[in-house]
Design an enzyme around this catalytic site. Sequence first.
Site, PDB file in Angstrom:
ATOM      1  N   HIS A 138       2.398   4.916  12.627  1.00 51.29           N
ATOM      2  CA  HIS A 138       1.231   5.815  12.502  1.00 51.29           C
ATOM      3  C   HIS A 138       1.447   7.141  13.203  1.00 51.29           C
ATOM      4  O   HIS A 138       0.484   7.785  13.651  1.00 51.29           O
ATOM      5  CB  HIS A 138      -0.037   5.120  13.013  1.00 51.29           C
ATOM      6  CG  HIS A 138      -0.544   4.082  12.068  1.00 51.29           C
ATOM      7  ND1 HIS A 138      -1.721   3.389  12.243  1.00 51.29           N
ATOM      8  CD2 HIS A 138      -0.018   3.600  10.917  1.00 51.29           C
ATOM      9  CE1 HIS A 138      -1.901   2.538  11.251  1.00 51.29           C
ATOM     10  NE2 HIS A 138      -0.876   2.644  10.434  1.00 51.29           N
TER      11      HIS A 138
ATOM     12  N   ASP B 277       5.790   2.832   7.006  1.00 52.37           N
ATOM     13  CA  ASP B 277       4.439   2.337   6.771  1.00 52.37           C
ATOM     14  C   ASP B 277       3.712   3.209   5.767  1.00 52.37           C
ATOM     15  O   ASP B 277       3.026   4.167   6.145  1.00 52.37           O
ATOM     16  CB  ASP B 277       3.656   2.286   8.088  1.00 52.37           C
ATOM     17  CG  ASP B 277       2.257   1.724   7.887  1.00 52.37           C
ATOM     18  OD1 ASP B 277       1.390   1.969   8.729  1.00 52.37           O
ATOM     19  OD2 ASP B 277       2.032   1.060   6.846  1.00 52.37           O
TER      20      ASP B 277
ATOM     21  N   ASP C  59       4.342  -4.842   3.590  1.00 56.47           N
ATOM     22  CA  ASP C  59       3.803  -3.710   4.344  1.00 56.47           C
ATOM     23  C   ASP C  59       4.644  -3.565   5.608  1.00 56.47           C
ATOM     24  O   ASP C  59       4.561  -4.395   6.510  1.00 56.47           O
ATOM     25  CB  ASP C  59       2.335  -4.001   4.688  1.00 56.47           C
ATOM     26  CG  ASP C  59       1.683  -2.851   5.435  1.00 56.47           C
ATOM     27  OD1 ASP C  59       0.471  -2.949   5.692  1.00 56.47           O
ATOM     28  OD2 ASP C  59       2.381  -1.861   5.776  1.00 56.47           O
TER      29      ASP C  59
ATOM     30  N   HIS D  78       0.860  -1.202   0.000  1.00 57.53           N
ATOM     31  CA  HIS D  78       0.000   0.000   0.000  1.00 57.53           C
ATOM     32  C   HIS D  78       0.884   1.235   0.000  1.00 57.53           C
ATOM     33  O   HIS D  78       1.920   1.281   0.655  1.00 57.53           O
ATOM     34  CB  HIS D  78      -0.989  -0.011   1.163  1.00 57.53           C
ATOM     35  CG  HIS D  78      -0.430   0.299   2.519  1.00 57.53           C
ATOM     36  ND1 HIS D  78      -0.295   1.578   3.021  1.00 57.53           N
ATOM     37  CD2 HIS D  78       0.002  -0.531   3.492  1.00 57.53           C
ATOM     38  CE1 HIS D  78       0.183   1.521   4.247  1.00 57.53           C
ATOM     39  NE2 HIS D  78       0.387   0.265   4.556  1.00 57.53           N
TER      40      HIS D  78
ATOM     41  N   GLU E 251      -5.285   1.816   2.112  1.00 54.64           N
ATOM     42  CA  GLU E 251      -5.147   0.631   2.974  1.00 54.64           C
ATOM     43  C   GLU E 251      -5.445   1.017   4.408  1.00 54.64           C
ATOM     44  O   GLU E 251      -6.053   0.278   5.169  1.00 54.64           O
ATOM     45  CB  GLU E 251      -3.724   0.076   2.862  1.00 54.64           C
ATOM     46  CG  GLU E 251      -3.477  -1.224   3.616  1.00 54.64           C
ATOM     47  CD  GLU E 251      -3.050  -1.018   5.064  1.00 54.64           C
ATOM     48  OE1 GLU E 251      -2.746   0.124   5.449  1.00 54.64           O
ATOM     49  OE2 GLU E 251      -3.028  -1.994   5.814  1.00 54.64           O
ATOM     50  N   GLU E 252      -5.019   2.213   4.784  1.00 56.44           N
ATOM     51  CA  GLU E 252      -5.148   2.635   6.181  1.00 56.44           C
ATOM     52  C   GLU E 252      -6.612   2.867   6.579  1.00 56.44           C
ATOM     53  O   GLU E 252      -6.927   2.975   7.762  1.00 56.44           O
ATOM     54  CB  GLU E 252      -4.326   3.910   6.429  1.00 56.44           C
ATOM     55  CG  GLU E 252      -2.845   3.745   6.173  1.00 56.44           C
ATOM     56  CD  GLU E 252      -2.123   2.880   7.198  1.00 56.44           C
ATOM     57  OE1 GLU E 252      -2.805   2.290   8.054  1.00 56.44           O
ATOM     58  OE2 GLU E 252      -0.892   2.780   7.137  1.00 56.44           O
TER      59      GLU E 252
HETATM   60  N1  DTR Z   1      -1.754  -3.030   8.626  1.00 56.42           N
HETATM   61  C1  DTR Z   1      -0.504  -2.358   8.576  1.00 56.42           C
HETATM   62  C2  DTR Z   1       0.436  -2.607   9.704  1.00 56.42           C
HETATM   63  C3  DTR Z   1       0.445  -3.949  10.287  1.00 56.42           C
HETATM   64  C4  DTR Z   1       0.222  -4.226  11.573  1.00 56.42           C
HETATM   65  N2  DTR Z   1       0.420  -5.570  11.773  1.00 56.42           N
HETATM   66  C5  DTR Z   1       0.734  -6.139  10.612  1.00 56.42           C
HETATM   67  C6  DTR Z   1       1.039  -7.450  10.297  1.00 56.42           C
HETATM   68  C7  DTR Z   1       1.343  -7.765   8.979  1.00 56.42           C
HETATM   69  C8  DTR Z   1       1.320  -6.778   7.994  1.00 56.42           C
HETATM   70  C9  DTR Z   1       1.020  -5.435   8.317  1.00 56.42           C
HETATM   71  C10 DTR Z   1       0.738  -5.156   9.643  1.00 56.42           C
HETATM   72  C11 DTR Z   1      -0.715  -0.877   8.482  1.00 56.42           C
HETATM   73  O1  DTR Z   1      -0.996  -0.236   9.486  1.00 56.42           O
HETATM   74  O2  DTR Z   1      -0.577  -0.355   7.383  1.00 56.42           O
HETATM   75 ZN    ZN Z   2      -0.455   1.643   8.713  1.00 61.77          ZN
HETATM   76 ZN    ZN Z   3       0.984  -0.486   6.344  1.00 62.68          ZN
END
Ligand code: DTR
Ligand code: ZN
Ligand code: ZN
Length: 439
Positions: free
Chosen positions: A288, A138, A201, A126, A172-173
């Site tokens: 974040h 991120d 990611d 993303h 994605e967020e």
């Molecule tokens: N979802 C992602 C960050 C995230 C948190 N835990 C995991 C595990 C595996 C992949 C990604 C993530 C984000 O905040 O963009």
């Molecule tokens: Zn994120």
């Molecule tokens: Zn992420």
Amino acid sequence: MNLSVLRVPRRTAAVAALALAGLLAGAAPAATAAPGPAVLAAPDIPLANVKAHLTQLQSIATSNGGNRAHGRTGYRASIDYVKAKLDAAGYTTALQTFTSSGATGYNLIADWPGGDANQVLMAGSHLDSVTAGPGINDNGSGSAAVLETALAVSRAQFKPDKHLRFAWWGAEELGLVGSKYYVNNLPSAERSKVAGYLNFDMIGSPNPGYFVYDDDPTIEKTFKDYFAGLGIPTEIETEGDGRSDHAPFKNVGIPVGGLFSGADYTKTAAQAQKWGGTSGQAFDRCYHASCDTTANINDTALDRNSDAVAHAIWTLSAGGTTPPTGDVYENTADVAIPDNGAAVTSSVTVSGRTGNAPAALKVDVNIVHTYIGDLVVDLVAPDGSVYNLQNRTGGSADNIVKTFTVNASSEAANGAWKLRVQDKAAQDTGYINSFKLTF
Ligand code: DTR
Ligand code: ZN
Ligand code: ZN
Ligand code: CA
């Protein structure tokens, strides 16, 4: 260049090979490049290139209100940056638009021409950040690694069996909005062609862990074996289910996998023991947050993971339904040649073939050296048979960049083939730049 090569009887070669192994046993690891991967050797992904993309994303955020979030100008500028690089590299790109939270979102899809259209290997990340900051780890880290791998495919003019498709997801967020939109709008006939989806990611976390998604076993093994080959332990990524863009693909039965270096969870003492870094501290303290800037990256983790992305693309894109044209097995790792010293080798591992090697096996040799008359250059077959390619000829000329043709029809194709080089005269030295076999 057609050579009627001298073939040393196997017994002698076996003895020589054992002697060489004994020599190398004491030699520095650099004396021989690790055997190439099962099928093809992926190129090294230059860390500097990946970081240059992060610098661009940082400056985009800085000049667009401090973030690259969905619906903000910084996100569209990020998309435009990545798309321009891919268009210039020969990709077929497409912007897919969607609406989320009242704003237009964008997915960038980039297809590498060629390969089996019925077997598509996808890799994605993303590209959006949260509104709080620039989102360099991120997920600039994943986006930059996937971009640089796609550019490496272009530089290599890679022709894999499978069709390669890369993607950069929007929103994605906000809940995997862009990747969900893509999968939901992919006709089922097209979905069934997707052989696998690799997700990246957060792969440059400042206090990094090395986590591998525990989804498709083949993809998982590809990553775990890669890191094992580097002596880096990995852990299964357990908290990630549903938390990134692989989830929509997994939900429709597409094999998925990926890498993760950690977010706001805390690194344990045991993890710090095996990976270094700081126990009791989050893998990414700026998750974040506004401090997720270019300073929020661990270069080693970013480099290793970027190389792992390329390794997975090169490895998993092989073995399609259409036979490859000219099977190439290449090792591009540099191997120093000690002046007037022990022989060194660069290896490629050939597997999955049937029968013997061809009577006209192409051997591409690329050796950088300032006096090639010092060098003895041999091709060593998996059973130890030695085919001399060059023996102290060329005098003071620089470099050996040649294609030799070897009658290897008496050799089984599968196994570890080695290019062996020995510098037999003092002064002048160099290194093996690359070694390639074409079957
Ligand atoms: N979802 C992602 C960050 C995230 C948190 N835990 C995991 C595990 C595996 C992949 C990604 C993530 C984000 O905040 O963009
Ligand atoms: Zn994120
Ligand atoms: Zn992420
Ligand atoms: Ca690298």
